[in-house]
Structure formats: structure tokens, C-alpha cells
Design a protein around this motif. Structure first.
Motif, PDB file in Angstrom:
ATOM      1  N   LEU A 111       0.839  -1.189   0.000  1.00 33.82           N
ATOM      2  CA  LEU A 111       0.000   0.000   0.000  1.00 33.82           C
ATOM      3  C   LEU A 111       0.876   1.240   0.000  1.00 33.82           C
ATOM      4  O   LEU A 111       2.009   1.222   0.512  1.00 33.82           O
ATOM      5  CB  LEU A 111      -0.907   0.021   1.228  1.00 33.82           C
ATOM      6  CG  LEU A 111      -2.173  -0.841   1.160  1.00 33.82           C
ATOM      7  CD1 LEU A 111      -1.876  -2.316   1.066  1.00 33.82           C
ATOM      8  CD2 LEU A 111      -3.059  -0.561   2.349  1.00 33.82           C
ATOM      9  N   ALA A 112       0.365   2.315  -0.557  1.00 35.98           N
ATOM     10  CA  ALA A 112       1.088   3.586  -0.563  1.00 35.98           C
ATOM     11  C   ALA A 112       1.133   4.161   0.856  1.00 35.98           C
ATOM     12  O   ALA A 112       0.326   3.798   1.712  1.00 35.98           O
ATOM     13  CB  ALA A 112       0.403   4.574  -1.503  1.00 35.98           C
ATOM     14  N   GLU A 113       2.060   5.047   1.096  1.00 36.65           N
ATOM     15  CA  GLU A 113       2.180   5.717   2.400  1.00 36.65           C
ATOM     16  C   GLU A 113       0.827   6.334   2.774  1.00 36.65           C
ATOM     17  O   GLU A 113       0.240   7.078   1.994  1.00 36.65           O
ATOM     18  CB  GLU A 113       3.254   6.796   2.333  1.00 36.65           C
ATOM     19  CG  GLU A 113       3.550   7.449   3.664  1.00 36.65           C
ATOM     20  CD  GLU A 113       4.235   6.499   4.635  1.00 36.65           C
ATOM     21  OE1 GLU A 113       3.893   6.542   5.827  1.00 36.65           O
ATOM     22  OE2 GLU A 113       5.111   5.734   4.197  1.00 36.65           O
ATOM     23  N   GLY A 114       0.317   5.977   3.944  1.00 40.39           N
ATOM     24  CA  GLY A 114      -0.952   6.523   4.438  1.00 40.39           C
ATOM     25  C   GLY A 114      -2.200   5.873   3.849  1.00 40.39           C
ATOM     26  O   GLY A 114      -3.321   6.197   4.241  1.00 40.39           O
ATOM     27  N   GLU A 115      -2.037   4.957   2.894  1.00 44.58           N
ATOM     28  CA  GLU A 115      -3.196   4.306   2.265  1.00 44.58           C
ATOM     29  C   GLU A 115      -3.773   3.238   3.187  1.00 44.58           C
ATOM     30  O   GLU A 115      -3.041   2.460   3.791  1.00 44.58           O
ATOM     31  CB  GLU A 115      -2.793   3.666   0.931  1.00 44.58           C
ATOM     32  CG  GLU A 115      -3.948   3.045   0.173  1.00 44.58           C
ATOM     33  CD  GLU A 115      -3.533   2.477  -1.173  1.00 44.58           C
ATOM     34  OE1 GLU A 115      -4.371   2.489  -2.079  1.00 44.58           O
ATOM     35  OE2 GLU A 115      -2.371   2.030  -1.319  1.00 44.58           O
ATOM     36  N   THR A 116      -5.083   3.194   3.287  1.00 44.74           N
ATOM     37  CA  THR A 116      -5.770   2.156   4.056  1.00 44.74           C
ATOM     38  C   THR A 116      -6.219   1.048   3.111  1.00 44.74           C
ATOM     39  O   THR A 116      -6.256   1.237   1.894  1.00 44.74           O
ATOM     40  CB  THR A 116      -7.011   2.725   4.771  1.00 44.74           C
ATOM     41  OG1 THR A 116      -7.947   3.153   3.762  1.00 44.74           O
ATOM     42  CG2 THR A 116      -6.648   3.881   5.694  1.00 44.74           C
ATOM     43  N   VAL A 117      -6.595  -0.092   3.684  1.00 46.43           N
ATOM     44  CA  VAL A 117      -7.106  -1.180   2.860  1.00 46.43           C
ATOM     45  C   VAL A 117      -8.413  -0.756   2.196  1.00 46.43           C
ATOM     46  O   VAL A 117      -8.669  -1.095   1.043  1.00 46.43           O
ATOM     47  CB  VAL A 117      -7.276  -2.470   3.687  1.00 46.43           C
ATOM     48  CG1 VAL A 117      -7.894  -3.573   2.847  1.00 46.43           C
ATOM     49  CG2 VAL A 117      -5.937  -2.919   4.253  1.00 46.43           C
ATOM     50  N   GLU A 118      -9.227   0.031   2.907  1.00 47.01           N
ATOM     51  CA  GLU A 118     -10.474   0.532   2.315  1.00 47.01           C
ATOM     52  C   GLU A 118     -10.189   1.400   1.090  1.00 47.01           C
ATOM     53  O   GLU A 118     -10.890   1.326   0.086  1.00 47.01           O
ATOM     54  CB  GLU A 118     -11.287   1.329   3.343  1.00 47.01           C
ATOM     55  CG  GLU A 118     -11.824   0.496   4.477  1.00 47.01           C
ATOM     56  CD  GLU A 118     -10.867   0.410   5.663  1.00 47.01           C
ATOM     57  OE1 GLU A 118      -9.665   0.750   5.520  1.00 47.01           O
ATOM     58  OE2 GLU A 118     -11.310  -0.016   6.730  1.00 47.01           O
ATOM     59  N   ALA A 119      -9.150   2.216   1.152  1.00 47.63           N
ATOM     60  CA  ALA A 119      -8.767   3.047  -0.004  1.00 47.63           C
ATOM     61  C   ALA A 119      -8.235   2.170  -1.134  1.00 47.63           C
ATOM     62  O   ALA A 119      -8.502   2.434  -2.308  1.00 47.63           O
ATOM     63  CB  ALA A 119      -7.737   4.093   0.408  1.00 47.63           C
ATOM     64  N   LEU A 120      -7.480   1.135  -0.794  1.00 49.60           N
ATOM     65  CA  LEU A 120      -6.999   0.194  -1.803  1.00 49.60           C
ATOM     66  C   LEU A 120      -8.181  -0.431  -2.527  1.00 49.60           C
ATOM     67  O   LEU A 120      -8.179  -0.547  -3.747  1.00 49.60           O
ATOM     68  CB  LEU A 120      -6.139  -0.898  -1.156  1.00 49.60           C
ATOM     69  CG  LEU A 120      -5.769  -2.074  -2.065  1.00 49.60           C
ATOM     70  CD1 LEU A 120      -4.825  -1.627  -3.167  1.00 49.60           C
ATOM     71  CD2 LEU A 120      -5.180  -3.207  -1.244  1.00 49.60           C
ATOM     72  N   TYR A 121      -9.212  -0.826  -1.781  1.00 45.40           N
ATOM     73  CA  TYR A 121     -10.403  -1.439  -2.380  1.00 45.40           C
ATOM     74  C   TYR A 121     -10.975  -0.554  -3.487  1.00 45.40           C
ATOM     75  O   TYR A 121     -11.373  -1.053  -4.542  1.00 45.40           O
ATOM     76  CB  TYR A 121     -11.456  -1.699  -1.308  1.00 45.40           C
ATOM     77  CG  TYR A 121     -12.730  -2.287  -1.858  1.00 45.40           C
ATOM     78  CD1 TYR A 121     -12.840  -3.656  -2.080  1.00 45.40           C
ATOM     79  CD2 TYR A 121     -13.806  -1.485  -2.179  1.00 45.40           C
ATOM     80  CE1 TYR A 121     -14.001  -4.211  -2.598  1.00 45.40           C
ATOM     81  CE2 TYR A 121     -14.975  -2.022  -2.696  1.00 45.40           C
ATOM     82  CZ  TYR A 121     -15.069  -3.380  -2.910  1.00 45.40           C
ATOM     83  OH  TYR A 121     -16.215  -3.913  -3.433  1.00 45.40           O
ATOM     84  N   ASP A 122     -10.997   0.746  -3.248  1.00 50.12           N
ATOM     85  CA  ASP A 122     -11.570   1.682  -4.225  1.00 50.12           C
ATOM     86  C   ASP A 122     -10.810   1.708  -5.547  1.00 50.12           C
ATOM     87  O   ASP A 122     -11.366   2.090  -6.564  1.00 50.12           O
ATOM     88  CB  ASP A 122     -11.630   3.098  -3.647  1.00 50.12           C
ATOM     89  CG  ASP A 122     -12.667   3.227  -2.544  1.00 50.12           C
ATOM     90  OD1 ASP A 122     -13.595   2.388  -2.485  1.00 50.12           O
ATOM     91  OD2 ASP A 122     -12.550   4.169  -1.742  1.00 50.12           O
ATOM     92  N   ARG A 123      -9.550   1.303  -5.535  1.00 49.21           N
ATOM     93  CA  ARG A 123      -8.780   1.337  -6.785  1.00 49.21           C
ATOM     94  C   ARG A 123      -8.530  -0.055  -7.374  1.00 49.21           C
ATOM     95  O   ARG A 123      -7.805  -0.198  -8.343  1.00 49.21           O
ATOM     96  CB  ARG A 123      -7.471   2.100  -6.605  1.00 49.21           C
ATOM     97  CG  ARG A 123      -6.474   1.510  -5.659  1.00 49.21           C
ATOM     98  CD  ARG A 123      -5.240   2.427  -5.551  1.00 49.21           C
ATOM     99  NE  ARG A 123      -4.216   1.872  -4.695  1.00 49.21           N
ATOM    100  CZ  ARG A 123      -3.225   1.096  -5.094  1.00 49.21           C
ATOM    101  NH1 ARG A 123      -3.097   0.777  -6.357  1.00 49.21           N
ATOM    102  NH2 ARG A 123      -2.338   0.650  -4.228  1.00 49.21           N
TER     103      ARG A 123
END
Length: 167
Positions: A111-123
Motif C-alpha cells: 500500500l502507498a504511504e498513508g493508504e488504508t485497505v479501504e482506499a486500496l479497495y476503491d482502486r
């Protein structure tokens, strides 16, 4: 407890209801007379997870995340999700598409710095199950199209792609 985010129905119970009642506390023992032995021979795109160890699967593979034992058919990718600091944050089971790249084999996705798994899901695109820890809860989320299904078998304390693996 594992929280299912997508609405579905299994044995007349919604997944949110199952999530609030199932897999909480100590691992559930098998309630059937013989343990489930996952056999992926006829189910090449399926997966199963449990808090208790399952016998070794036929034509499958094994992984762990947190206290969960994960088994999947040999060709189903199981991707480790790692935070920017190198900490393990989850698993992606199935064929995800991240940053224009198809994940079609076991790998690691950082994951990118500061990225959450929920944010990963969106992409993410593709057919997958996303599994991660959110505080004191484990979360399981299907891809937006529900391309990889998820059911919960409370008598066995197991989540799986379909009931076919439960014998």
C-alpha cells in the motif's frame, strides 16, 4: 468477528447479521461427525477460511492471515497486503487488478504511504475477496461485482466461496 460488507443471504440470514453473530470469540469446533477436508479437484476457483486448522486440502494451497487459516485452489492467487512500513495488513484472494496490472499469481501488494485497505479497495478491479483487520475486527469484502462469492457456515465456523466445499 469477521465483518462481511456486501449484502447477501445464506440460510435465510443476511451477511451483516452473520457478521455480528459468527466467528466471534474462540474458534468453533466442528459439529459434524467427520472434519471437512477441502478438495479443490472439482472446484478450481474456490477458497475457504477458518480460525481452526483444516486438514490439508487436495489440489490446494495454504496461507495464514492473523488467526485465520486460508486454503484455496492451487490456481487461485493469494496476495499478501503490506503497509508502507512493511507491516502485514491483509490478504487479497483471487484475481485483482491493481495499477493496471492483473494479479494472477501469489504475490505481495504494498500500500502507498498513508493508504488504508479501504482506499486500496476503491482502486481495485477484478474478481477477489479482500480480507483485513480493522481494529479488533476482521473484515471480508467481495469485489464490487460479487465475482467471488462468500458464504458463512456457522455450524463449522467457516467462510468459503460456496457450500460445495463444506461436504
Amino acid at each position: 468477528a469477521i465483518s462481511f460488507v456486501r449484502q447477501s443471504v445464506f440460510s435465510g440470514r443476511s451477511i451483516p447479521k452473520i457478521a455480528s453473530e459468527g466467528l466471534a470469540g474462540t474458534p468453533l469446533p466442528y459439529r459434524s461427525k467427520s472434519p471437512i477436508i477441502p478438495d479443490f479437484t472439482d472446484y478450481p476457483k474456490q477458497w475457504i477460511l477458518s480460525r481452526t486448522a483444516l486438514p490439508e486440502a487436495r489440489d490446494g494451497k495454504y496461507a495464514r492471515f492473523d488467526e485465520l487459516h486460508i486454503q484455496a485452489a492451487a490456481d487461485v492467487p493469494i496476495t499478501r497486503l503490506v503497509g508502507a512500513a512493511g507491516d502485514e495488513v491483509g490478504r487479497l484472494i483471487g484475481w485483482g487488478i491493481a495499477d493496471g496490472r492483473l494479479i494472477d499469481s501469489d504475490s505481495t501488494l504494498t500500500l502507498a504511504e498513508g493508504e488504508t485497505v479501504e482506499a486500496l479497495y476503491d482502486r481495485l478491479g477484478g474478481r477477489f475477496i479482500l480480507l483485513w483487520r480493522d481494529g479488533d475486527r476482521l473484515r471480508l469484502r467481495m469485489d464490487v461485482a460479487g465475482g467471488m462469492s462468500a458464504i458463512f457456515a456457522p455450524d463449522h465456523g467457516i467462510a468459503a466461496a460456496t457450500t460445495s466445499l463444506l461436504g
